[in-house]
Design a protein around this motif. Sequence first.
Motif, PDB file in Angstrom:
ATOM      1  N   PHE A  79      -4.893  11.089   2.141  1.00  0.00           N
ATOM      2  CA  PHE A  79      -3.615  11.558   1.525  1.00  0.00           C
ATOM      3  C   PHE A  79      -2.605   9.948   0.490  1.00  0.00           C
ATOM      4  O   PHE A  79      -2.649   9.811  -0.410  1.00  0.00           O
ATOM      5  CB  PHE A  79      -2.358  12.580   2.364  1.00  0.00           C
ATOM      6  N   PHE A  80      -3.240   8.789   1.527  1.00  0.00           N
ATOM      7  CA  PHE A  80      -2.165   7.804   1.588  1.00  0.00           C
ATOM      8  C   PHE A  80      -3.177   7.021   0.902  1.00  0.00           C
ATOM      9  O   PHE A  80      -2.862   6.262   0.318  1.00  0.00           O
ATOM     10  CB  PHE A  80      -1.116   7.208   2.474  1.00  0.00           C
ATOM     11  N   ALA A  81      -4.370   7.194   0.768  1.00  0.00           N
ATOM     12  CA  ALA A  81      -5.110   5.618   0.810  1.00  0.00           C
ATOM     13  C   ALA A  81      -5.804   4.722  -0.866  1.00  0.00           C
ATOM     14  O   ALA A  81      -5.621   4.114  -0.577  1.00  0.00           O
ATOM     15  CB  ALA A  81      -6.489   6.015   1.407  1.00  0.00           C
ATOM     16  N   ASN A  82      -5.228   6.621  -1.560  1.00  0.00           N
ATOM     17  CA  ASN A  82      -5.098   6.005  -3.071  1.00  0.00           C
ATOM     18  C   ASN A  82      -4.461   4.994  -3.466  1.00  0.00           C
ATOM     19  O   ASN A  82      -4.087   4.334  -4.248  1.00  0.00           O
ATOM     20  CB  ASN A  82      -5.881   7.272  -3.837  1.00  0.00           C
ATOM     21  N   ALA A  83      -3.322   5.175  -2.829  1.00  0.00           N
ATOM     22  CA  ALA A  83      -1.210   4.972  -3.534  1.00  0.00           C
ATOM     23  C   ALA A  83      -1.290   3.399  -3.195  1.00  0.00           C
ATOM     24  O   ALA A  83      -1.265   2.391  -4.053  1.00  0.00           O
ATOM     25  CB  ALA A  83      -0.375   5.769  -2.767  1.00  0.00           C
ATOM     26  N   TYR A 134       2.866   4.093   6.051  1.00  0.00           N
ATOM     27  CA  TYR A 134       3.767   3.097   5.147  1.00  0.00           C
ATOM     28  C   TYR A 134       3.438   2.082   4.090  1.00  0.00           C
ATOM     29  O   TYR A 134       4.310   2.427   3.126  1.00  0.00           O
ATOM     30  CB  TYR A 134       4.389   2.819   6.314  1.00  0.00           C
ATOM     31  N   ALA A 135       2.403   2.050   3.802  1.00  0.00           N
ATOM     32  CA  ALA A 135       1.905   1.406   2.421  1.00  0.00           C
ATOM     33  C   ALA A 135       1.809   2.050   1.635  1.00  0.00           C
ATOM     34  O   ALA A 135       2.815   1.622   0.493  1.00  0.00           O
ATOM     35  CB  ALA A 135       1.001   0.510   3.058  1.00  0.00           C
ATOM     36  N   GLY A 136       1.235   3.378   1.522  1.00  0.00           N
ATOM     37  CA  GLY A 136       1.377   3.964   0.063  1.00  0.00           C
ATOM     38  C   GLY A 136       3.005   4.722   0.250  1.00  0.00           C
ATOM     39  O   GLY A 136       3.253   5.081  -1.548  1.00  0.00           O
ATOM     40  N   ILE A 137       3.996   4.966   1.269  1.00  0.00           N
ATOM     41  CA  ILE A 137       5.316   5.368   0.908  1.00  0.00           C
ATOM     42  C   ILE A 137       5.557   4.292   0.271  1.00  0.00           C
ATOM     43  O   ILE A 137       6.780   4.941  -1.278  1.00  0.00           O
ATOM     44  CB  ILE A 137       6.104   5.409   1.772  1.00  0.00           C
ATOM     45  N   LEU A 138       5.540   2.760   0.167  1.00  0.00           N
ATOM     46  CA  LEU A 138       6.298   1.941  -0.229  1.00  0.00           C
ATOM     47  C   LEU A 138       5.802   1.356  -1.397  1.00  0.00           C
ATOM     48  O   LEU A 138       6.719   1.632  -2.197  1.00  0.00           O
ATOM     49  CB  LEU A 138       6.316   0.653   0.468  1.00  0.00           C
ATOM     50  N   LEU A 139       4.693   2.014  -2.234  1.00  0.00           N
ATOM     51  CA  LEU A 139       4.116   1.520  -3.500  1.00  0.00           C
ATOM     52  C   LEU A 139       3.990   3.063  -4.013  1.00  0.00           C
ATOM     53  O   LEU A 139       4.412   2.912  -4.795  1.00  0.00           O
ATOM     54  CB  LEU A 139       2.074   1.207  -2.516  1.00  0.00           C
ATOM     55  N   ASN A 140       4.511   3.751  -3.543  1.00  0.00           N
ATOM     56  CA  ASN A 140       4.692   4.890  -4.535  1.00  0.00           C
ATOM     57  C   ASN A 140       5.144   6.091  -3.525  1.00  0.00           C
ATOM     58  O   ASN A 140       5.471   7.031  -2.878  1.00  0.00           O
ATOM     59  CB  ASN A 140       3.147   6.003  -4.673  1.00  0.00           C
ATOM     60  N   PRO A 141       7.217   5.891  -3.779  1.00  0.00           N
ATOM     61  CA  PRO A 141       7.910   6.228  -2.850  1.00  0.00           C
ATOM     62  C   PRO A 141       7.368   7.810  -4.428  1.00  0.00           C
ATOM     63  O   PRO A 141       7.903   8.853  -2.870  1.00  0.00           O
ATOM     64  CB  PRO A 141       9.190   6.133  -3.731  1.00  0.00           C
ATOM     65  N   GLY A 142       7.161   8.099  -5.082  1.00  0.00           N
ATOM     66  CA  GLY A 142       7.318   9.858  -5.386  1.00  0.00           C
ATOM     67  C   GLY A 142       5.790  10.678  -4.199  1.00  0.00           C
ATOM     68  O   GLY A 142       5.844  11.894  -5.117  1.00  0.00           O
ATOM     69  N   LEU A 143       5.129   9.608  -3.652  1.00  0.00           N
ATOM     70  CA  LEU A 143       3.824  10.690  -3.236  1.00  0.00           C
ATOM     71  C   LEU A 143       4.536  11.875  -2.767  1.00  0.00           C
ATOM     72  O   LEU A 143       5.089  11.992  -1.810  1.00  0.00           O
ATOM     73  CB  LEU A 143       3.345   9.440  -2.564  1.00  0.00           C
ATOM     74  N   THR A 144       3.574  12.184  -3.301  1.00  0.00           N
ATOM     75  CA  THR A 144       3.895  14.196  -1.949  1.00  0.00           C
ATOM     76  C   THR A 144       2.382  14.564  -1.431  1.00  0.00           C
ATOM     77  O   THR A 144       1.330  14.051  -1.751  1.00  0.00           O
ATOM     78  CB  THR A 144       3.850  15.316  -2.965  1.00  0.00           C
ATOM     79  N   ILE A 145       2.735  15.077  -0.424  1.00  0.00           N
ATOM     80  CA  ILE A 145       1.139  15.877   0.017  1.00  0.00           C
ATOM     81  C   ILE A 145       0.912  17.298  -0.079  1.00  0.00           C
ATOM     82  O   ILE A 145       1.957  18.058   0.083  1.00  0.00           O
ATOM     83  CB  ILE A 145       1.893  15.975   2.012  1.00  0.00           C
TER      84      ILE A 145
END
Length: 211
Positions: free
Chosen positions: A69-73, A122-133
């Motif tokens: 879920f977070f790698a691509n971000a 944590y990196a994915g959230i910082l780089l894409n705050p709008g990311l959803t699962i």
Amino acid sequence: MGDLHPVTIVIIITNVLFSMKGFKDYSFFEKYKFNIGAIRRGEQIRMLSSAFLHANTQHLLFNMLSLFFFANAVIYRLGVVNFVLIYITSLIVGNLLSYYFHKNEYHYSAVGASGAVMGIVYAGILLNPGLTINFFIPGWLFGVGYMIYTIYGMVKKNDNIGHDAHFGGAIGGYLITLFMAPSLLQTSLLMVIILAIPIVILFVLIKMDKI
């Protein structure tokens, strides 16, 4: 999330193959798991190898889904090299924190990619705050919620989960991402602060000798 990047596929396959070997081969599992006594005897390879072993299929599945879920971000914002650097750094920081908390517990053992994966989360959230699962669970809520659960586990110490490695990985991912993309302090300041809250809580509890 789009198609998985080849580097993510390689990491997932490596985790699956290594873990499956560990499920079937007890001596292999024992040889490469994180163990304080063995590391203090000079078997530092366990600091890396333990992150590719898992306790069971559920443990493996949870970590690989989180990575999915977070790698691509991270990859599409910072590139493959930086993604791998964050993954490895988070893995090492996670196990170093685990070593710090348990250095005098010679029989303490742990396995899992959770530290590395939480760094990517944590990196994915910082780089894409709008990311959803699954299109409805906010990524930041997953990350912060998991860290609060981790703090609870570190305080209670009533299970066999390496919570400190999870937390160390998140700290590693958080710091190295801000180092790589300092502009986040301006463009995503609110998220930077939100993700820092569990980290601050942890250090306060350590200072109060609660952990």
